[in-house]
Design a protein around this motif. Structure first.
Motif, short mmCIF file in Angstrom:
data_model
loop_
_atom_site.label_atom_id
_atom_site.label_comp_id
_atom_site.label_asym_id
_atom_site.label_seq_id
_atom_site.Cartn_x
_atom_site.Cartn_y
_atom_site.Cartn_z
N ILE A 29 0.86 -1.18 0.00
CA ILE A 29 0.00 0.00 0.00
C ILE A 29 0.89 1.22 0.00
CG2 ILE A 29 -2.19 -0.86 0.93
CD1 ILE A 29 -1.26 -0.41 3.67
N ARG A 109 -10.15 4.54 11.90
CA ARG A 109 -10.42 4.43 10.48
C ARG A 109 -9.38 3.56 9.78
NH1 ARG A 109 -8.99 6.54 5.89
NH2 ARG A 109 -10.65 6.82 4.39
N ASN A 110 -8.11 3.95 9.93
CA ASN A 110 -7.06 3.23 9.24
C ASN A 110 -6.88 1.82 9.77
OD1 ASN A 110 -6.00 5.18 7.25
ND2 ASN A 110 -5.72 6.43 9.08
N THR A 120 -8.68 -9.31 2.81
CA THR A 120 -8.70 -9.45 1.36
C THR A 120 -7.46 -10.17 0.85
OG1 THR A 120 -9.73 -7.30 1.40
CG2 THR A 120 -9.17 -8.17 -0.74
N HIS B 86 -18.71 -0.87 8.33
CA HIS B 86 -17.42 -0.39 8.85
C HIS B 86 -17.31 1.13 8.76
CE1 HIS B 86 -14.99 -4.41 8.80
NE2 HIS B 86 -15.95 -4.39 9.67
N ASP B 87 -17.81 1.71 7.67
CA ASP B 87 -17.76 3.17 7.55
C ASP B 87 -18.53 3.84 8.69
OD1 ASP B 87 -16.26 3.02 5.31
OD2 ASP B 87 -17.85 3.51 3.89
N ILE B 90 -16.48 3.88 11.72
CA ILE B 90 -15.38 4.83 11.56
C ILE B 90 -15.87 6.27 11.76
CG2 ILE B 90 -13.87 5.83 9.79
CD1 ILE B 90 -13.59 2.82 8.79
N MET B 143 -11.52 -5.79 -4.99
CA MET B 143 -11.98 -5.01 -3.84
C MET B 143 -10.78 -4.62 -2.98
SD MET B 143 -13.25 -7.22 -0.72
CE MET B 143 -12.89 -5.75 0.20
N LYS B 144 -9.67 -5.32 -3.17
CA LYS B 144 -8.46 -4.92 -2.48
C LYS B 144 -8.13 -3.47 -2.81
CE LYS B 144 -4.53 -6.54 -3.76
NZ LYS B 144 -3.34 -7.38 -4.06
N LEU B 147 -9.85 -1.01 -0.64
CA LEU B 147 -9.27 -0.79 0.68
C LEU B 147 -7.95 -0.04 0.59
CD1 LEU B 147 -10.33 -4.26 1.94
CD2 LEU B 147 -11.23 -2.07 2.71
N ILE B 148 -7.20 -0.32 -0.47
CA ILE B 148 -5.96 0.45 -0.64
C ILE B 148 -6.33 1.92 -0.82
CG2 ILE B 148 -3.97 0.81 -2.15
CD1 ILE B 148 -3.90 -2.19 -2.66
N GLU B 150 -8.90 3.43 0.43
CA GLU B 150 -9.29 3.98 1.73
C GLU B 150 -8.06 4.28 2.58
OE1 GLU B 150 -12.11 4.95 2.51
OE2 GLU B 150 -13.68 3.69 1.68
N LEU B 151 -7.08 3.38 2.50
CA LEU B 151 -5.88 3.58 3.32
C LEU B 151 -5.06 4.76 2.80
CD1 LEU B 151 -4.96 -0.13 3.97
CD2 LEU B 151 -5.56 1.56 5.70
N ASP B 152 -5.09 4.96 1.48
CA ASP B 152 -4.34 6.08 0.92
C ASP B 152 -5.01 7.41 1.23
OD1 ASP B 152 -2.53 4.35 -0.04
OD2 ASP B 152 -3.19 4.42 -2.12
N GLN B 153 -6.31 7.35 1.56
CA GLN B 153 -7.01 8.61 1.80
C GLN B 153 -6.37 9.40 2.93
OE1 GLN B 153 -11.33 8.64 2.40
NE2 GLN B 153 -11.07 10.69 3.22
N MET B 154 -5.78 8.68 3.87
CA MET B 154 -5.09 9.35 4.98
C MET B 154 -4.16 10.43 4.44
SD MET B 154 -3.03 7.44 8.02
CE MET B 154 -1.32 7.84 7.71
N LEU B 155 -3.65 10.18 3.22
CA LEU B 155 -2.70 11.13 2.65
C LEU B 155 -3.35 12.47 2.30
CD1 LEU B 155 -0.91 8.58 0.28
CD2 LEU B 155 -0.16 9.30 2.55
N LYS B 169 -8.46 9.95 -7.33
CA LYS B 169 -7.88 8.64 -7.02
C LYS B 169 -8.60 8.03 -5.81
CE LYS B 169 -3.43 6.61 -6.22
NZ LYS B 169 -2.12 6.88 -5.66
#
Lengths: 323, 323
Positions: A29, A109-110, A120, B86-87, B90, B143-144, B147-148, B150-155, B169
């Protein structure tokens, strides 16, 4: 480097190192902080589930090459870590393996998405590496049972009428299913016959049951070694076996204390004394021993392979933790 | 009964009812309260993803029977609901579809496990029903990417240097991937050729992008229709497209406000005025329209089937929400 508990088994240790490396390559990731936290989580555990998978993969006639075994060993650890990450969010645990948990550093969240991502990866690995055999795939999907077990646990939380039967069912889902799956999957991919497969699954399940009971007992007995506040579970209405034995015995004092809305430190101490003085703690130890004894008897019935001795030693070391 | 948005398409409505029934039969947990909450969640949505899957499954030469389509349609809704559950944990949302959320009624623990359980159901369904074709399975595992994403959203959270590129993105992973997958899976199972499959995937993805942007715009513009507190996202550092356009335009006033540690109601109001007065809101609407326009052009290039018209109408209704 593999955990020191495997130091006497260099070949297994090497396979576990390969498994760790494989996991690290799988976790891709962009978010480097989270990526590195996942890598840490998968580097510092005992890797029990991959180890059992690898050990049980000796009992068939046709052990696959490492290149086929490692991705599956990795998938089992990934699934385990996925559940750990979510468990830590649920319990709001600050530390895991002496490191801050993902949700502590990067928020709920993370942590939730990181767990989902690992789930997955697990499915991706098993779909890819088990595709030719739908029976194994069906079994691998038995992780559904794990989650059903977790959801059913609500039925025993804060329930002073909880029974050992309910407790066993719950830890079966929470822990033993995945141990059983690891052992069974090892036997299946090595081409073992149906009887051996069934035996491996049961042995794995018994070891898992013992493992969880022993973990509960150590949690009960420890003061600060694990870094967790003592008996936090109790306050959250999650009763481990020593308490459940007292509740099932209809111990009035214990029921009275656990029925309170808020437990004080004093209540906690009193409950602990009741559990120790009435022998519920020792009963719990005996039950753990029954599971490991049965596992050892069944291990002896397996084909004579090198990992038979390894397994017996691992089980003995496990039960010796609560001597 | 299928959602009223499908009332003009009785055949599709019937298939969606079958899909809902199928989901209800799949959800088998002893914990009846949670089981019924999951059933509610899967009964009251618009079922957009199963609907797209079913509509796009007309474009191949060899449309499978309903008995083959329904489990896959169900799997897509189950995956969607898993992410919703899950959302909600969160975002700590109290309500979903006017009902209390699972974590509100039964705690975070059960909500997280319920989501995990639904993920597992999804994998079980696709492994079972897509097993013969590894290509689709690989796509279904995409679907992976969700989730990637979602995890990148932190950025981009709390990042006043966030760009539209980063935003696109992120919503691609969060929303459009699953729309794209639904459309693509429909085309694949109906035996469409590679060009059609690719086109369906892109159309689905464009619709998903538009859908998310429109959702953001409605969220921005609504006061209380949705039951959500206004601009809650903003306070949590989650910037939707209208704000991102202002940030990318280097609007100093907006940057100044969003750089504050704590946003007051007054800050929120000022930021809103900036976004409206400088035309960022209208720009966001135009961008949504570009996505739906492109989707419509591509839909017209698909084989002449009944669902071509349905799809065009659905897309038009979607974009008309922000007229």
């Amino acid at each position: 480097m593999a955990n020191s508990i495997w130091k006497n088994y260099p070949q297994l240790g090497e396979q576990l190192d390969l498994t760790t490396n494989f996991i690290h390559k799988m976790v891709k990731i962009n978010n480097l902080e989270i990526s590195s936290m996942i890598v840490n989580l998968t580097s510092e555990g005992k890797m029990l589930r991959p180890a059992f998978f690898l050990l049980f993969s000796e009992f068939g006639e046709d052990r696959p090459k490492d290149s086929e075994l490692i991705p599956l060993a990795a998938s089992l650890e990934i699934l385990h870590v996925a559940t750990l990450v979510h468990d830590d969010v649920i319990d709001d645990s600050p530390l895991r393996r002496s490191q801050p948990t993902i949700h502590t550093k990067y928020g709920r969240r993370n942590a939730i998405y990181a767990g989902d991502y690992l789930f997955t990866l697990y499915f991706e690995l098993i779909s890819k590496h088990l595709q030719s055999n739908t029976d194994i795939l069906k079994n691998a999907l038995s992780m559904k049972k794990i989650l059903i077990g977790e959801l059913d646990q609500m039925l025993i939380d804060f329930n002073v009428e909880a029974t050992t039967e309910m407790y066993f069912k719950e830890i079966s889902g929470k822990t033993a299913e995945l141990f059983g799956l690891s052992a069974q999957m090892g036997a299946i991919v090595s081409g073992a016959n149906q009887e051996v497969i069934e035996r491996c699954k049961n042995i794995g399940h018994d070891i898992g049951m013992a493992f969880q009971i022993i973990d509960d007992i150590l949690d009960f007995s420890s003061t600060s070694q694990t870094g967790k506040p003592v008996h936090e579970d109790l306050k959250n209405g999650v009763y481990s076996l020593p308490y459940i034995l007292g509740l099932e015995d209809k111990n009035h004092h214990l029921i009275e204390i656990l029925s309170k809305n808020h437990l004080t430190a004093d209540d906690d101490q009193k409950a602990t004394a009741i559990v120790v003085d009435n022998g519920y703690l020792n009963q719990a130890k005996d039950i753990a021993r029954e599971f490991t004894d049965r596992a050892v008897i069944e291990i002896e019935k397996l084909p004579k392979k090198r990992s038979q001795e390894v397994l017996k030693n691992v089980v003995k070391r496990l039960i010796n933790r609560i001597k």
